[in-house]
Design an enzyme around this catalytic site. Sequence first.
Site, mmCIF file in Angstrom:
data_model
loop_
_atom_site.group_PDB
_atom_site.id
_atom_site.type_symbol
_atom_site.label_atom_id
_atom_site.label_comp_id
_atom_site.label_asym_id
_atom_site.label_seq_id
_atom_site.Cartn_x
_atom_site.Cartn_y
_atom_site.Cartn_z
ATOM 1 N N LYS A 83 0.837 -1.230 -0.181
ATOM 2 C CA LYS A 83 -0.095 0.138 0.002
ATOM 3 C C LYS A 83 0.869 1.348 0.056
ATOM 4 O O LYS A 83 1.968 1.108 0.507
ATOM 5 C CB LYS A 83 -1.068 -0.100 1.309
ATOM 6 N N ASP A 105 -2.547 -1.611 10.136
ATOM 7 C CA ASP A 105 -2.491 -1.556 8.898
ATOM 8 C C ASP A 105 -3.012 -2.737 8.533
ATOM 9 O O ASP A 105 -3.439 -2.987 7.135
ATOM 10 C CB ASP A 105 -1.274 -1.341 8.276
HETATM 11 P P1 ATP Z 1 4.550 -0.208 7.745
HETATM 12 O O1 ATP Z 1 4.430 0.511 6.175
HETATM 13 O O2 ATP Z 1 3.237 -1.176 8.033
HETATM 14 O O3 ATP Z 1 5.183 0.443 8.589
HETATM 15 P P2 ATP Z 1 6.954 -1.496 6.624
HETATM 16 O O4 ATP Z 1 6.549 -1.326 4.901
HETATM 17 O O5 ATP Z 1 7.704 -0.084 6.957
HETATM 18 O O6 ATP Z 1 5.624 -1.672 7.150
HETATM 19 P P3 ATP Z 1 7.680 -4.156 6.880
HETATM 20 O O7 ATP Z 1 8.331 -4.522 5.745
HETATM 21 O O8 ATP Z 1 6.049 -4.429 7.207
HETATM 22 O O9 ATP Z 1 7.719 -2.499 7.155
HETATM 23 O O10 ATP Z 1 8.652 -4.667 8.046
HETATM 24 C C1 ATP Z 1 9.128 -3.942 9.384
HETATM 25 C C2 ATP Z 1 9.783 -4.859 10.019
HETATM 26 O O11 ATP Z 1 8.965 -5.987 10.523
HETATM 27 C C3 ATP Z 1 10.923 -5.659 9.199
HETATM 28 O O12 ATP Z 1 12.084 -4.875 9.598
HETATM 29 C C4 ATP Z 1 11.083 -6.990 9.469
HETATM 30 O O13 ATP Z 1 12.039 -7.395 10.580
HETATM 31 C C5 ATP Z 1 9.951 -7.438 10.376
HETATM 32 N N1 ATP Z 1 8.753 -8.371 9.700
HETATM 33 C C6 ATP Z 1 8.064 -9.370 10.395
HETATM 34 N N2 ATP Z 1 7.452 -9.963 9.406
HETATM 35 C C7 ATP Z 1 7.629 -9.504 8.164
HETATM 36 C C8 ATP Z 1 7.296 -9.917 7.104
HETATM 37 N N3 ATP Z 1 6.394 -10.849 6.974
HETATM 38 N N4 ATP Z 1 7.595 -9.224 6.073
HETATM 39 C C9 ATP Z 1 8.528 -8.287 6.092
HETATM 40 N N5 ATP Z 1 8.937 -7.725 7.263
HETATM 41 C C10 ATP Z 1 8.419 -8.401 8.480
#
Ligand code: ATP
Length: 316
Positions: free
Chosen positions: A11, A141
């Site tokens: 998203k 989210d």
């Molecule tokens: P948001 O926009 O909801 O803040 P994001 O895109 O910034 O999410 P994610 O890619 O969801 O961040 O990952 C944040 C942290 O969560 C990563 O550093 C990782 O270690 C951990 N994590 C746990 N499960 C997952 C997963 N299935 N995929 C990606 N990261 C994950």
Amino acid sequence: MERCSLIAPAKINLYLEIIGDRPDGFHELAMVMQSVDLVDRIDLHSISTDTIRVRCSHPGVPSDRSNLAYRAARLMAERFPETFANLGGVEIHIDKQIPIAAGLAGGSANAAAVLVGLNLLWKLGLTQPELQELAAELGSDIPFCISGGTALATGRGEKISPLPNMEGLHVVLGKFRNLAVSTPWAYKTFRERFSHQYITDKAEQAERHREVHAGPMVSALFKHDREKIGRLLYNDLEKIVLPEFPDVAKLREAMAEPEVLGAMMSGSGPTVFALTDTEEKACRVRDAVRAKILDEELDLWVTKFFPTGISTVDGV
Ligand code: ATP
């Protein structure tokens, strides 16, 4: 059914306003969320032992209990212990295309896919609102990631009101591979600097939600007014992340090409996106940004708005 495969889209935030504090320690938010066609594939296989296993194609993603997909399966096993005992455990394979810690909700999308997939695999018959209620226990989210498309998200982000789907908008995404922004850090720093501006009264917070719902961005979406959507992109967290991460600020500036409808950081960053009305323009913007920023760490994608959240892969 012993296996199920799902598509979990990333998203972006078209609008992100921090309204105030909440008694639970989270922030009261008003966001317009948009699914994009950059997706992880999640494969679920029933296994006879009572374990939950996670494997991910990306070495940077944990495959232990901290993985959000694992936590989603654990939550389902706890809520439906008899089904879990009868049908056994599950192996979850994540084919990761969504960059991690990018502000694109990749982990949340994976968790959403596991909730939807286990509902099918275990024939639980939960409705989408029921799944979204469970999802809210895991992360703010995740309810949006289940239904996806275009939606207004309020509360701490878990209350979803669908908005009309915007067809035909293209997205250039840019992220430096070596940059990650911690979402808790971004919100905490915002609170330190801007809490004096917060709306504290509950009734006034509710009024602000109504104002956003009836406001210019939502109205532009209803009218499919692409130029206005581009002009109205807004993200409070840019005030924190851009000064702290000059590379993100530089990327945002580079994305603001004359052909784009608008450019902004997504969520807590560091991903920056630009919107265009044709794929050709999006490709030209990508190439222009690539020419302006000569850095091998910079990943760029051309993608488009995606009309749904989690969906099953046909025929699997
Ligand atoms: P948001 O926009 O909801 O803040 P994001 O895109 O910034 O999410 P994610 O890619 O969801 O961040 O990952 C944040 C942290 O969560 C990563 O550093 C990782 O270690 C951990 N994590 C746990 N499960 C997952 C997963 N299935 N995929 C990606 N990261 C994950």
